[in-house]
Design a protein around this motif. Structure first.
Motif, mmCIF file in Angstrom:
data_model
loop_
_atom_site.group_PDB
_atom_site.id
_atom_site.type_symbol
_atom_site.label_atom_id
_atom_site.label_comp_id
_atom_site.label_asym_id
_atom_site.label_seq_id
_atom_site.Cartn_x
_atom_site.Cartn_y
_atom_site.Cartn_z
ATOM 1 N N LYS A 218 -98.336 95.539 57.147
ATOM 2 C CA LYS A 218 -99.358 94.532 56.590
ATOM 3 C C LYS A 218 -100.226 94.088 57.458
ATOM 4 N N ASP A 219 -100.306 94.317 58.971
ATOM 5 C CA ASP A 219 -101.255 94.245 59.779
ATOM 6 C C ASP A 219 -102.551 94.921 59.542
ATOM 7 N N VAL A 220 -102.048 96.182 59.182
ATOM 8 C CA VAL A 220 -103.172 97.314 58.901
ATOM 9 C C VAL A 220 -103.711 97.392 57.483
ATOM 10 N N THR A 221 -102.925 97.040 56.455
ATOM 11 C CA THR A 221 -103.527 97.083 55.101
ATOM 12 C C THR A 221 -103.760 95.740 54.328
ATOM 13 N N GLY A 222 -103.129 94.641 55.037
ATOM 14 C CA GLY A 222 -103.227 93.286 54.582
ATOM 15 C C GLY A 222 -102.131 93.237 53.269
ATOM 16 N N THR A 223 -101.315 94.182 52.969
ATOM 17 C CA THR A 223 -100.314 93.854 52.121
ATOM 18 C C THR A 223 -98.807 94.586 52.308
ATOM 19 N N THR A 224 -98.069 94.599 51.732
ATOM 20 C CA THR A 224 -96.671 94.993 51.881
ATOM 21 C C THR A 224 -96.728 96.646 51.371
ATOM 22 N N PRO A 225 -95.816 97.554 52.021
ATOM 23 C CA PRO A 225 -95.609 98.892 51.517
ATOM 24 C C PRO A 225 -95.407 98.716 49.936
ATOM 25 N N GLY A 226 -94.446 98.163 49.493
ATOM 26 C CA GLY A 226 -94.118 98.108 48.163
ATOM 27 C C GLY A 226 -95.498 97.738 47.323
ATOM 28 N N LYS A 227 -96.262 96.669 47.601
ATOM 29 C CA LYS A 227 -97.502 96.311 47.143
ATOM 30 C C LYS A 227 -98.372 97.452 46.918
ATOM 31 N N TYR A 228 -98.527 98.113 47.957
ATOM 32 C CA TYR A 228 -99.528 99.199 48.417
ATOM 33 C C TYR A 228 -99.571 100.407 47.292
ATOM 34 N N VAL A 229 -98.021 100.733 47.340
ATOM 35 C CA VAL A 229 -97.760 101.705 46.375
ATOM 36 C C VAL A 229 -97.889 101.277 44.955
ATOM 37 N N THR A 230 -97.349 100.148 44.822
ATOM 38 C CA THR A 230 -97.675 99.547 43.253
ATOM 39 C C THR A 230 -99.427 99.702 42.904
ATOM 40 N N ASN A 231 -100.243 99.290 43.774
ATOM 41 C CA ASN A 231 -101.803 99.332 43.493
ATOM 42 C C ASN A 231 -102.127 100.464 43.610
ATOM 43 N N ILE A 232 -101.443 101.528 44.233
ATOM 44 C CA ILE A 232 -102.165 103.066 43.826
ATOM 45 C C ILE A 232 -101.742 103.453 42.390
ATOM 46 N N ARG A 233 -100.470 103.225 41.933
ATOM 47 C CA ARG A 233 -99.766 103.495 40.828
ATOM 48 C C ARG A 233 -100.633 102.994 39.562
ATOM 49 N N ILE A 234 -100.931 101.591 39.773
ATOM 50 C CA ILE A 234 -101.723 101.146 38.700
ATOM 51 C C ILE A 234 -103.178 101.349 38.695
ATOM 52 N N ASN A 235 -103.805 101.555 39.824
ATOM 53 C CA ASN A 235 -105.262 102.519 39.749
ATOM 54 C C ASN A 235 -105.129 103.597 38.936
ATOM 55 N N GLU A 236 -104.163 104.475 39.412
ATOM 56 C CA GLU A 236 -104.173 105.801 38.754
ATOM 57 C C GLU A 236 -103.767 105.738 37.320
ATOM 58 N N ALA A 237 -103.014 104.793 36.841
ATOM 59 C CA ALA A 237 -102.798 104.483 35.530
ATOM 60 C C ALA A 237 -103.978 103.984 34.660
ATOM 61 N N LYS A 238 -104.822 103.441 35.519
ATOM 62 C CA LYS A 238 -106.083 102.712 34.757
ATOM 63 C C LYS A 238 -106.970 103.956 34.522
ATOM 64 N N LYS A 239 -107.040 104.799 35.281
ATOM 65 C CA LYS A 239 -107.856 106.100 35.274
ATOM 66 C C LYS A 239 -107.323 106.989 34.051
ATOM 67 N N MET A 240 -106.167 107.182 34.014
ATOM 68 C CA MET A 240 -105.366 108.067 32.876
ATOM 69 C C MET A 240 -105.529 107.229 31.479
ATOM 70 N N LEU A 241 -105.523 106.114 31.379
ATOM 71 C CA LEU A 241 -105.582 105.467 30.224
ATOM 72 C C LEU A 241 -107.117 105.560 29.721
ATOM 73 N N SER A 242 -107.890 105.235 30.856
ATOM 74 C CA SER A 242 -109.331 105.432 30.571
ATOM 75 C C SER A 242 -109.916 106.691 29.998
ATOM 76 N N GLU A 243 -109.455 107.707 30.625
ATOM 77 C CA GLU A 243 -110.224 108.945 30.845
ATOM 78 C C GLU A 243 -109.362 109.956 29.731
ATOM 79 N N THR A 244 -108.135 109.708 29.616
ATOM 80 C CA THR A 244 -107.427 110.605 28.775
ATOM 81 C C THR A 244 -106.785 110.236 27.549
ATOM 82 N N SER A 245 -106.017 111.041 26.737
ATOM 83 C CA SER A 245 -105.520 110.657 25.377
ATOM 84 C C SER A 245 -104.153 110.336 25.486
ATOM 85 N N LEU A 246 -103.567 110.428 26.648
ATOM 86 C CA LEU A 246 -102.095 110.107 27.037
ATOM 87 C C LEU A 246 -101.696 108.876 26.475
ATOM 88 N N HIS A 247 -100.461 108.599 25.914
ATOM 89 C CA HIS A 247 -99.869 107.278 25.552
ATOM 90 C C HIS A 247 -99.370 106.645 26.755
#
Length: 284
Positions: A218-247
C-alpha cells in the motif's frame, strides 16, 4: 580497429549538420572497438550538431572542462554544438564505444528533461536495450528503407529516454532497491491477473509477513493487493467490452471471474454501471 557506422546523408560532414526544420533527427551513428590502433579525436571548434558517446568496454581519456578525465564503460558523454571535442581511446584499454550525432530544435529540451546535460560524465551502467537501439539506428541508416528518418528518430528518442531513466534509477538506487520486491509482485499481477492470486503466497514470495506485505504494498501503490488486481481486471474488461464482440460472460471468464454475476457486481462498484450497459454505451 572495428568501425561500423551509418550516415543519414550520402556524404560525411566532419563539421556536422544542423537542422532547425525538425524536432529531432539523426545525422550519423556508429560503433568502434579498439584492438591494435589508438584513436584520437580532436575538434577544437566541435561540431554544429550534438554528439552522445556511450562506452560499453574499456575506457577513454577525455578533455572536459579543461582537464583530462577518464570515462569508463557504462558511462556517457554528451557534447553540445560548437563544444570542443578532444578524446583518445587506447587499444591497450580495449575500448568499445557507441556514438551518435543528432540535431533538431527540440534536442536541448529532451536532453534537459532526461537529465543528460547535468554533468560532463554520467554513469548509466551497461544496458542491453540501449546497445540494441544503437545497432538498429546504424542498420536503418545503412539500409535507407522508406521512412528510415522517422524510424531512427523514434529509436533515438527511446534511447535518450532509457538513458534518462537509468540516471534517475541511479539517483534513487536506495529507494528502488527497497521496493524491488513489490515492483516484482506488481509485474506478476499484471502478467497473471486472470489467475487466482493468493495474497499470503505473494507475501511469501517477498519473504514478508502478510501484515508487512500488505502495508508495504500500500505504501508503494496507494492501494491494497486485492484492489490492485481488481483494478487490472476491470480495466482489461473495459477494453474487451469496448473493442470486441465478446459477451459479458466471456469477458468475465477471461479476466478471472468464474461467476458472471459476481463480476457484474464488482464491475458496477468500480465503474458505476453494469458491464452490459457499459458495452451498450460504447457501441452507440
Amino acid at each position: 580497429m572495428i568501425n561500423i557506422s551509418g550516415n543519414a546523408l550520402d556524404d560525411w560532414y566532419e563539421q556536422g549538420v544542423e537542422r532547425n526544420d525538425c524536432l529531432l533527427t539523426v545525422n550519423c551513428c556508429g560503433y568502434q572497438k579498439l584492438m591494435t590502433i589508438d584513436l584520437n579525436r580532436k575538434r577544437e571548434q566541435g561540431r554544429v550538431d550534438y554528439q552522445l558517446i556511450y562506452l560499453v568496454g574499456g575506457k577513454g581519456t577525455f578533455c572536459l572542462d579543461h582537464q583530462s578525465q577518464e570515462v569508463h564503460k557504462g558511462q556517457i558523454v554528451v557534447y553540445a554544438p560548437n563544444e570542443p571535442q578532444n578524446y583518445t581511446y587506447f587499444a591497450k584499454d580495449g575500448t568499445e564505444a557507441y556514438w551518435i550525432h543528432f540535431t533538431g530544435h527540440g534536442v536541448q529540451d529532451y536532453l534537459q528533461q532526461y537529465g543528460l546535460l547535468d554533468a560532463s560524465i554520467q554513469t548509466v551502467g551497461l544496458v542491453d536495450e540501449v546497445g540494441e537501439l544503437f545497432k538498429k539506428i546504424i542498420h536503418e541508416l545503412n539500409m535507407k528503407k522508406p521512412f528510415n528518418e522517422h524510424v531512427t528518430t523514434a529509436y533515438l528518442l527511446t534511447l535518450l529516454a532509457l538513458l534518462g531513466r537509468r540516471l534517475q534509477r541511479t539517483e534513487n538506487q536506495g529507494k528502488d532497491d527497497h521496493h524491488s520486491d513489490i515492483h516484482r509482485i506488481m509485474e506478476i499481477m499484471h502478467e497473471n491477473y486472470s489467475q487466482n492470486l493468493v495474497v499470503s503466497e505473494l507475501a511469501k514470495t517477498c519473504n514478508l509477513s502478510l501484515y508487512r506485505f500488505i502495508h508495504k504494498f500500500k505504501d508503494v501503490t496507494g492501494t491494497t493487493p486485492g484492489k490492485y488486481v481488481t483494478n487490472i481486471r476491470i480495466n482489461e474488461a473495459k477494453k474487451m467490452l469496448s473493442e470486441t464482440s465478446l459477451h459479458v460472460k466471456e469477458v468475465a471468464s477471461i479476466v478471472g471471474y468464474d461467476n458472471p454475476l459476481y463480476f457484474s457486481r464488482v464491475f458496477c462498484q468500480a465503474v458505476g454501471i453494469p458491464p452490459s450497459r457499459y458495452k451498450d454505451q460504447v457501441e452507440l
